[in-house]
Design a protein around this motif. Structure first.
Motif, PDB file in Angstrom:
ATOM      1  N   TYR A   1       0.831  -1.216   0.000  1.00 18.60           N
ATOM      2  CA  TYR A   1       0.000   0.000   0.000  1.00 18.60           C
ATOM      3  C   TYR A   1       0.860   1.259   0.000  1.00 18.60           C
ATOM      4  CZ  TYR A   1      -3.165  -3.688   1.293  1.00 18.60           C
ATOM      5  OH  TYR A   1      -3.861  -4.859   1.288  1.00 18.60           O
ATOM      6  N   ARG A   2       2.124   1.096  -0.373  1.00 16.02           N
ATOM      7  CA  ARG A   2       3.087   2.187  -0.229  1.00 16.02           C
ATOM      8  C   ARG A   2       2.594   3.495  -0.853  1.00 16.02           C
ATOM      9  NH1 ARG A   2       9.249   1.331  -0.183  1.00 16.02           N
ATOM     10  NH2 ARG A   2       9.611   3.137   1.068  1.00 16.02           N
ATOM     11  N   SER A   3       2.019   3.420  -2.053  1.00 13.78           N
ATOM     12  CA  SER A   3       1.634   4.676  -2.713  1.00 13.78           C
ATOM     13  C   SER A   3       0.524   5.393  -1.939  1.00 13.78           C
ATOM     14  CB  SER A   3       1.226   4.433  -4.165  1.00 13.78           C
ATOM     15  OG  SER A   3       0.202   3.494  -4.198  1.00 13.78           O
ATOM     16  N   PHE A   4      -0.276   4.642  -1.179  1.00 14.33           N
ATOM     17  CA  PHE A   4      -1.370   5.263  -0.411  1.00 14.33           C
ATOM     18  C   PHE A   4      -0.873   5.801   0.934  1.00 14.33           C
ATOM     19  CE2 PHE A   4      -3.285   1.990  -3.086  1.00 14.33           C
ATOM     20  CZ  PHE A   4      -4.193   2.752  -3.791  1.00 14.33           C
ATOM     21  N   ILE A   5       0.108   5.088   1.529  1.00 17.43           N
ATOM     22  CA  ILE A   5       0.503   5.437   2.905  1.00 17.43           C
ATOM     23  C   ILE A   5       1.795   6.256   2.952  1.00 17.43           C
ATOM     24  CG2 ILE A   5      -0.658   3.417   3.878  1.00 17.43           C
ATOM     25  CD1 ILE A   5       2.071   2.062   4.196  1.00 17.43           C
ATOM     26  N   LYS A   6       2.305   6.652   1.778  1.00 20.41           N
ATOM     27  CA  LYS A   6       3.622   7.317   1.814  1.00 20.41           C
ATOM     28  C   LYS A   6       3.579   8.652   2.568  1.00 20.41           C
ATOM     29  CE  LYS A   6       3.636   9.315  -2.856  1.00 20.41           C
ATOM     30  NZ  LYS A   6       2.547   8.738  -3.614  1.00 20.41           N
ATOM     31  N   SER A   7       2.442   9.344   2.576  1.00 19.19           N
ATOM     32  CA  SER A   7       2.397  10.573   3.379  1.00 19.19           C
ATOM     33  C   SER A   7       1.699  10.331   4.726  1.00 19.19           C
ATOM     34  CB  SER A   7       1.697  11.691   2.609  1.00 19.19           C
ATOM     35  OG  SER A   7       0.406  11.273   2.275  1.00 19.19           O
ATOM     36  N   GLY A   8       1.267   9.112   4.974  1.00 19.64           N
ATOM     37  CA  GLY A   8       0.712   8.716   6.273  1.00 19.64           C
ATOM     38  C   GLY A   8       1.724   7.819   6.956  1.00 19.64           C
ATOM     39  N   GLY A   9       1.472   6.508   6.928  1.00 22.96           N
ATOM     40  CA  GLY A   9       2.438   5.600   7.525  1.00 22.96           C
ATOM     41  C   GLY A   9       1.797   4.306   7.980  1.00 22.96           C
ATOM     42  N   ILE A  10       2.423   3.697   8.991  1.00 24.26           N
ATOM     43  CA  ILE A  10       1.882   2.450   9.548  1.00 24.26           C
ATOM     44  C   ILE A  10       1.614   2.652  11.039  1.00 24.26           C
ATOM     45  CG2 ILE A  10       3.039   0.967   7.852  1.00 24.26           C
ATOM     46  CD1 ILE A  10       4.374   0.680  11.245  1.00 24.26           C
ATOM     47  N   THR A  11       0.606   1.914  11.522  1.00 26.02           N
ATOM     48  CA  THR A  11       0.250   1.962  12.952  1.00 26.02           C
ATOM     49  C   THR A  11       0.110   0.537  13.452  1.00 26.02           C
ATOM     50  OG1 THR A  11      -0.961   4.043  12.657  1.00 26.02           O
ATOM     51  CG2 THR A  11      -1.511   2.748  14.608  1.00 26.02           C
ATOM     52  N   VAL A  12       0.568   0.289  14.689  1.00 21.13           N
ATOM     53  CA  VAL A  12       0.159  -0.956  15.347  1.00 21.13           C
ATOM     54  C   VAL A  12      -0.763  -0.599  16.503  1.00 21.13           C
ATOM     55  CG1 VAL A  12       2.131  -2.420  14.713  1.00 21.13           C
ATOM     56  CG2 VAL A  12       2.199  -1.115  16.822  1.00 21.13           C
ATOM     57  N   SER A  13      -1.862  -1.363  16.559  1.00 22.49           N
ATOM     58  CA  SER A  13      -2.871  -1.147  17.581  1.00 22.49           C
ATOM     59  C   SER A  13      -3.216  -2.512  18.155  1.00 22.49           C
ATOM     60  CB  SER A  13      -4.074  -0.447  16.925  1.00 22.49           C
ATOM     61  OG  SER A  13      -5.063  -0.160  17.879  1.00 22.49           O
ATOM     62  N   GLY A  14      -4.354  -2.632  18.810  1.00 26.77           N
ATOM     63  CA  GLY A  14      -4.665  -3.953  19.371  1.00 26.77           C
ATOM     64  C   GLY A  14      -6.113  -4.048  19.783  1.00 26.77           C
ATOM     65  N   GLY A  15      -6.245  -4.842  20.869  1.00 23.67           N
ATOM     66  CA  GLY A  15      -5.289  -5.405  21.790  1.00 23.67           C
ATOM     67  C   GLY A  15      -4.246  -4.406  22.291  1.00 23.67           C
ATOM     68  N   GLU A  16      -3.223  -4.957  22.894  1.00 20.03           N
ATOM     69  CA  GLU A  16      -2.090  -4.158  23.365  1.00 20.03           C
ATOM     70  C   GLU A  16      -0.851  -4.626  22.601  1.00 20.03           C
ATOM     71  OE1 GLU A  16      -1.191  -1.430  25.465  1.00 20.03           O
ATOM     72  OE2 GLU A  16       0.472  -2.010  24.179  1.00 20.03           O
ATOM     73  N   PRO A  17      -0.401  -3.822  21.632  1.00 18.23           N
ATOM     74  CA  PRO A  17       0.714  -4.283  20.796  1.00 18.23           C
ATOM     75  C   PRO A  17       1.995  -4.560  21.574  1.00 18.23           C
ATOM     76  CG  PRO A  17       0.094  -2.006  20.275  1.00 18.23           C
ATOM     77  CD  PRO A  17      -0.931  -2.529  21.208  1.00 18.23           C
ATOM     78  N   LEU A  18       2.146  -3.929  22.740  1.00 20.05           N
ATOM     79  CA  LEU A  18       3.396  -4.118  23.485  1.00 20.05           C
ATOM     80  C   LEU A  18       3.457  -5.475  24.175  1.00 20.05           C
ATOM     81  CD1 LEU A  18       3.987  -0.500  24.761  1.00 20.05           C
ATOM     82  CD2 LEU A  18       5.021  -1.686  22.802  1.00 20.05           C
ATOM     83  N   MET A  19       2.394  -6.276  24.104  1.00 16.94           N
ATOM     84  CA  MET A  19       2.505  -7.677  24.542  1.00 16.94           C
ATOM     85  C   MET A  19       3.415  -8.443  23.594  1.00 16.94           C
ATOM     86  SD  MET A  19      -1.005  -9.173  26.097  1.00 16.94           S
ATOM     87  CE  MET A  19      -0.354 -10.668  26.819  1.00 16.94           C
ATOM     88  N   GLN A  20       3.604  -7.919  22.391  1.00 21.88           N
ATOM     89  CA  GLN A  20       4.505  -8.544  21.412  1.00 21.88           C
ATOM     90  C   GLN A  20       5.598  -7.521  21.046  1.00 21.88           C
ATOM     91  OE1 GLN A  20       2.523 -11.235  18.515  1.00 21.88           O
ATOM     92  NE2 GLN A  20       0.648 -10.203  19.132  1.00 21.88           N
ATOM     93  N   ALA A  21       6.219  -6.990  22.092  1.00 23.84           N
ATOM     94  CA  ALA A  21       7.131  -5.863  21.894  1.00 23.84           C
ATOM     95  C   ALA A  21       8.311  -6.194  20.983  1.00 23.84           C
ATOM     96  CB  ALA A  21       7.636  -5.373  23.253  1.00 23.84           C
ATOM     97  N   GLU A  22       8.862  -7.377  21.118  1.00 20.54           N
ATOM     98  CA  GLU A  22      10.033  -7.730  20.307  1.00 20.54           C
ATOM     99  C   GLU A  22       9.671  -7.709  18.825  1.00 20.54           C
ATOM    100  OE1 GLU A  22      11.580 -11.220  22.155  1.00 20.54           O
ATOM    101  OE2 GLU A  22      13.468 -11.072  21.023  1.00 20.54           O
ATOM    102  N   PHE A  23       8.510  -8.254  18.529  1.00 17.75           N
ATOM    103  CA  PHE A  23       8.028  -8.291  17.141  1.00 17.75           C
ATOM    104  C   PHE A  23       7.800  -6.871  16.631  1.00 17.75           C
ATOM    105  CE2 PHE A  23       4.577  -8.155  14.108  1.00 17.75           C
ATOM    106  CZ  PHE A  23       4.943  -9.128  13.184  1.00 17.75           C
ATOM    107  N   VAL A  24       7.124  -6.048  17.426  1.00 18.21           N
ATOM    108  CA  VAL A  24       6.806  -4.684  16.983  1.00 18.21           C
ATOM    109  C   VAL A  24       8.093  -3.873  16.799  1.00 18.21           C
ATOM    110  CG1 VAL A  24       5.619  -2.532  17.585  1.00 18.21           C
ATOM    111  CG2 VAL A  24       4.513  -4.724  18.055  1.00 18.21           C
ATOM    112  N   ALA A  25       9.070  -4.085  17.707  1.00 16.16           N
ATOM    113  CA  ALA A  25      10.347  -3.351  17.586  1.00 16.16           C
ATOM    114  C   ALA A  25      10.993  -3.639  16.236  1.00 16.16           C
ATOM    115  CB  ALA A  25      11.287  -3.739  18.724  1.00 16.16           C
TER     116      ALA A  25
END
Ligand code: SF4
Length: 240
Positions: free
Chosen positions: A63-87
């Motif tokens: 989706y790069r062409s759509f998100i190039k001026s936005g970006g990516i988000t991790v949400s949940g749940g609580e994403p920091l339960m999988q902190a190593e993966f998110v890092a």
């Protein structure tokens, strides 16, 4: 390393600036009374995707062409339960020049969580309540790390949007709303406050899971009251 992901939203517009690829991670240590995603609570529950950080980055890049001026988000749940993966996912996204946002309750503070922050551009910090007596009843857990987490964001100079769910008769309380506003007003990292009106759209999920929904008799917050609160809170920080 495998991440457990509940679902994706390819063109998210509410979880950070611009159009975003949002990953909702499986697992949460909290049990907020108003939660509309109880199907994310159990980290071992069957989820839609199990992926490496590289695979998730590749999914986002579709989706790069759509998100190039936005970006990516991790949400949940609580994403920091999988902190190593998110890092690792955030590190890979930064390599691609993508803006990264973390939607968290700030409930978990560990070295692995601090590693996530090394590659985090924006935190959407869900402050549940400033009322220490209410916190355990509202979230199902005793320890409230919200404000300690905010201190870490300030130290690191990470842009932060405060999110606050307003529930009639529970968190719709001028005294505690002012306490929240007063507290965050002193933080340079806090760019704005987002008021999230309580709604009842997730109640059917509790039925499906066989869980009791404890706010069955609580009405949604009216649009009028939400706007009054936004006006009141804008004396502390920009508020929407
Ligand atoms: S922190 Fe979020 S996902 Fe977890 S219980 Fe609370 S509202 Fe639900």
């Amino acid at each position: 390393m495998i991440g457990r992901i509940h679902s994706f939203e390819s063109f998210g517009t509410v979880d950070g600036p611009g159009v975003r690829f949002v990953s909702f991670m499986q697992g949460c240590p909290l049990r907020c009374l108003f939660c509309h995603n109880p199907d994310t609570w159990d980290i071992n529950r069957k989820c839609q995707y199990e992926m490496t950080p590289e695979q998730l980055r590749d999914e986002a890049l579709k989706y790069r062409s759509f998100i190039k001026s936005g970006g990516i988000t991790v949400s949940g749940g609580e994403p920091l339960m999988q902190a190593e993966f998110v890092a690792e996912y955030f590190r890979l996204c930064h390599e691609e020049g993508l803006h990264t946002a973390l939607d968290t309750s700030g409930a978990i503070i560990t070295d692995k969580v601090l590693n996530v922050l090394d590659n985090t551009d924006l935190v959407l910090l869900d402050i549940k309540t400033m009322d220490a007596e209410l916190y355990p009843r509202l979230t199902g857990v005793n320890q409230n790390n919200n404000l300690a987490f905010l201190d870490i964001l300030e130290e690191r100079g990470i842009n932060t949007w405060i999110r606050h769910v307003v529930v009639p008769e529970i968190t719709d309380n001028d005294k505690w709303l002012h306490k929240l506003g007063n507290h965050v007003a002193h933080y340079n990292c806090v760019e704005k406050i987002e008021i999230l009106p309580y709604h009842t759209l997730g109640t059917y999920k509790y039925e499906k899971l066989g869980e009791k929904y404890k706010l069955m008799d609580t009405p949604a917050l009216s649009a009028q009251r939400a706007n009054e609160i936004r006006k009141m809170m804008s004396q502390y920080k920009p508020c929407q």
